[in-house]
Design an enzyme around this catalytic site. Structure first.
Site, mmCIF file in Angstrom:
data_model
loop_
_atom_site.group_PDB
_atom_site.id
_atom_site.type_symbol
_atom_site.label_atom_id
_atom_site.label_comp_id
_atom_site.label_asym_id
_atom_site.label_seq_id
_atom_site.Cartn_x
_atom_site.Cartn_y
_atom_site.Cartn_z
ATOM 1 N N HIS A 1 0.893 -1.173 0.000
ATOM 2 C CA HIS A 1 0.000 0.000 0.000
ATOM 3 C C HIS A 1 0.926 1.217 0.000
ATOM 4 O O HIS A 1 1.487 1.582 1.035
ATOM 5 C CB HIS A 1 -0.887 -0.066 1.253
ATOM 6 C CG HIS A 1 -1.813 1.105 1.411
ATOM 7 N ND1 HIS A 1 -3.155 1.033 1.152
ATOM 8 C CD2 HIS A 1 -1.583 2.376 1.821
ATOM 9 C CE1 HIS A 1 -3.718 2.208 1.390
ATOM 10 N NE2 HIS A 1 -2.788 3.042 1.804
ATOM 11 N N CYS B 1 -4.040 9.936 4.886
ATOM 12 C CA CYS B 1 -4.662 9.706 6.191
ATOM 13 C C CYS B 1 -4.858 11.046 6.888
ATOM 14 O O CYS B 1 -3.895 11.788 7.096
ATOM 15 C CB CYS B 1 -3.774 8.798 7.032
ATOM 16 S SG CYS B 1 -4.378 8.620 8.711
HETATM 17 N N1 COA Z 1 -18.223 3.131 14.125
HETATM 18 C C1 COA Z 1 -19.170 3.985 14.591
HETATM 19 N N2 COA Z 1 -19.129 4.521 15.819
HETATM 20 C C2 COA Z 1 -18.101 4.187 16.620
HETATM 21 C C3 COA Z 1 -17.101 3.316 16.186
HETATM 22 C C4 COA Z 1 -17.171 2.785 14.884
HETATM 23 N N3 COA Z 1 -16.219 1.971 14.392
HETATM 24 N N4 COA Z 1 -16.198 3.181 17.178
HETATM 25 C C5 COA Z 1 -16.630 3.935 18.201
HETATM 26 N N5 COA Z 1 -17.766 4.541 17.867
HETATM 27 C C6 COA Z 1 -18.573 5.478 18.691
HETATM 28 C C7 COA Z 1 -18.793 4.978 20.070
HETATM 29 O O1 COA Z 1 -19.947 4.177 20.130
HETATM 30 C C8 COA Z 1 -18.921 6.263 20.855
HETATM 31 O O2 COA Z 1 -20.191 6.811 20.594
HETATM 32 P P1 COA Z 1 -20.958 7.700 21.710
HETATM 33 O O3 COA Z 1 -20.124 8.915 21.896
HETATM 34 O O4 COA Z 1 -22.273 7.974 21.059
HETATM 35 O O5 COA Z 1 -21.016 6.821 22.899
HETATM 36 C C9 COA Z 1 -17.893 7.168 20.182
HETATM 37 O O6 COA Z 1 -17.780 6.658 18.844
HETATM 38 C C10 COA Z 1 -16.557 7.164 20.865
HETATM 39 O O7 COA Z 1 -16.130 5.813 21.015
HETATM 40 P P2 COA Z 1 -14.676 5.382 21.523
HETATM 41 O O8 COA Z 1 -14.621 3.916 21.574
HETATM 42 O O9 COA Z 1 -14.343 6.172 22.762
HETATM 43 O O10 COA Z 1 -13.774 5.830 20.313
HETATM 44 P P3 COA Z 1 -12.631 6.927 20.287
HETATM 45 O O11 COA Z 1 -13.241 8.270 20.311
HETATM 46 O O12 COA Z 1 -11.552 6.584 21.241
HETATM 47 O O13 COA Z 1 -12.062 6.712 18.783
HETATM 48 C C11 COA Z 1 -11.684 5.147 16.995
HETATM 49 C C12 COA Z 1 -11.431 5.484 18.436
HETATM 50 C C13 COA Z 1 -10.805 3.947 16.677
HETATM 51 C C14 COA Z 1 -13.139 4.812 16.800
HETATM 52 C C15 COA Z 1 -11.316 6.357 16.105
HETATM 53 O O14 COA Z 1 -10.073 6.861 16.498
HETATM 54 C C16 COA Z 1 -11.252 6.012 14.621
HETATM 55 O O15 COA Z 1 -12.281 5.757 14.002
HETATM 56 N N6 COA Z 1 -10.065 6.008 14.015
HETATM 57 C C17 COA Z 1 -9.894 5.680 12.609
HETATM 58 C C18 COA Z 1 -9.518 6.903 11.871
HETATM 59 C C19 COA Z 1 -9.372 6.615 10.404
HETATM 60 O O16 COA Z 1 -10.278 6.202 9.724
HETATM 61 N N7 COA Z 1 -8.154 6.869 9.887
HETATM 62 C C20 COA Z 1 -7.907 6.717 8.513
HETATM 63 C C21 COA Z 1 -7.717 5.313 8.107
HETATM 64 S S1 COA Z 1 -6.051 4.841 8.222
HETATM 65 ZN ZN ZN Z 2 -3.204 4.866 2.631
#
Ligand code: COA
Ligand code: ZN
Length: 307
Positions: free
Chosen positions: A208, A241
């Site tokens: 990738h 990203c």
């Molecule tokens: N899909 C939808 N909602 C989600 C979710 C998911 N995969 N994961 C968590 N949530 C929701 C939770 O239910 C919670 O909702 P609420 O506030 O209504 O209770 C909220 O999001 C926060 O959840 P939490 O587990 O505390 O997540 P976080 O805020 O620590 O974030 C990730 C962690 C992993 C979800 C987030 O950092 C993320 O999505 N990262 C990926 C980023 C990305 O796509 N990068 C590019 C790709 S490389």
């Molecule tokens: Zn990429």
């Protein structure tokens, strides 16, 4: 028979970082046109919190549409168990997890350390073992920032190898090495793919690569010469990203297809149809910067696709 397997990641890696939202119906038409061009694997979106990345809010609908297209492997990204559960419900054929080798990027991207993220992936592998056979998706782990990180700087190769081994032991089906911020060079690509393959064998699958410093195709060729046959790439070179400062577009699908086809290595993708698909993408996000040498220069006179 195709010898190169390209996974188009534009609808996910591309649109998550675009400044403009692509309407859902336009996404569907674009994805369908890429499948018609012969792309057999498309990462169509990600199951992340919609508030975090609004461009991915329609992923369930997009997966459901993509599943109606013949001969297409439908891939979605998930960052955690919740995302994996949503992916399973959607029926995606394959789920890919971003597992950063850089601790700084891992914390910024998924708010977990690399080790915590491996445990998250392990839980998903366990969850999958409880599913019915026709609902269990393939699981891939993409080792992000494997070639360097804009926050941490150098990422030791031993850290990448160790992470790949942990992921293989956690039970993922395949591992990809990702140059998230475009730091890699061809020698490094050869060396790291060889090192990781020595430890996890055939579980090491895809490259990738991002084109941030112009070495995308050179790196892809180096990976090919090292035996890699699976490549992620993005139409128009969209991509990046949002949680890795300075990250920009992926290797450009059109140019990658041209490189392999003109080398006599079949990709199974029709370049003319691919250029038609590109027109749909450009029309759907007309203000978004897009890239590509094939689009600028055109297919050479007398060009013959590989057979
Ligand atoms: N899909 C939808 N909602 C989600 C979710 C998911 N995969 N994961 C968590 N949530 C929701 C939770 O239910 C919670 O909702 P609420 O506030 O209504 O209770 C909220 O999001 C926060 O959840 P939490 O587990 O505390 O997540 P976080 O805020 O620590 O974030 C990730 C962690 C992993 C979800 C987030 O950092 C993320 O999505 N990262 C990926 C980023 C990305 O796509 N990068 C590019 C790709 S490389
Ligand atoms: Zn990429």
């Amino acid at each position: 028979m195709r010898q190169i397997f390209i996974c188009e990641v534009g609808p996910r890696d591309g649109l998550q970082n675009a400044h403009h939202l692509m309407p859902t119906e336009a996404k569907k038409a674009w994805i369908a046109s890429m499948a018609t061009a012969g792309i057999e694997e498309i990462e169509v979106g990600s199951f992340v919190p919609p508030k975090l990345i609004p461009a991915m809010a329609d992923t369930a609908e997009i997966v459901s549409f993509a599943l109606t297209l013949p001969n297409l492997k439908v891939v979605a990204l998930a960052p955690n168990v919740k995302g994996f559960e949503r992916a399973v419900v959607s029926g995606a054929h394959k789920v890919t997890f971003p597992v950063s080798a850089s601790r700084a990027h891992s914390l910024a991207n998924v708010r977990m350390t690399p080790e915590q993220m491996v445990e998250e992936v392990r839980r998903c592998v366990e969850l999958r073992s409880q599913l019915r056979a026709n609902t269990d998706p393939e699981i891939e782990a993409g080792v992000s920032t494997a070639f360097g990180c804009t926050m941490q700087g150098e990422v030791p190769e031993d850290d990448v190898v160790r992470l790949a081994v942990m992921l293989a032991e956690a039970g993922v089906d395949c591992v990809a090495l990702a140059d998230t911020v475009g730091y890699a060079n061809p020698s490094q690509v050869r060396r790291l793919f060889a090192k990781v393959r020595k430890e996890i064998g055939g579980k090491l699958e895809a490259a990738h690569l991002h084109n941030t410093r112009g070495l995308g195709l050179a790196n892809a060729l180096a990976a090919y010469e090292e035996g890699v046959r699976h490549f992620d790439s993005s139409m128009g070179g969209l991509g990046g990203c949002p949680f890795a400062p300075g990250a920009s577009g992926n290797v450009i699908t059109e140019d990658l297809v041209f490189m392999f086809e003109s080398m006599g290595v079949p990709t199974g993708i029709d370049l003319d149809k691919l250029m038609e698909a590109r027109k749909l993408m450009v029309a759907a996000i007309p203000e978004e910067p897009v890239y590509g040498h094939m689009a600028l220069a055109g297919v050479p006179k007398g060009f013959r696709a590989a057979v």
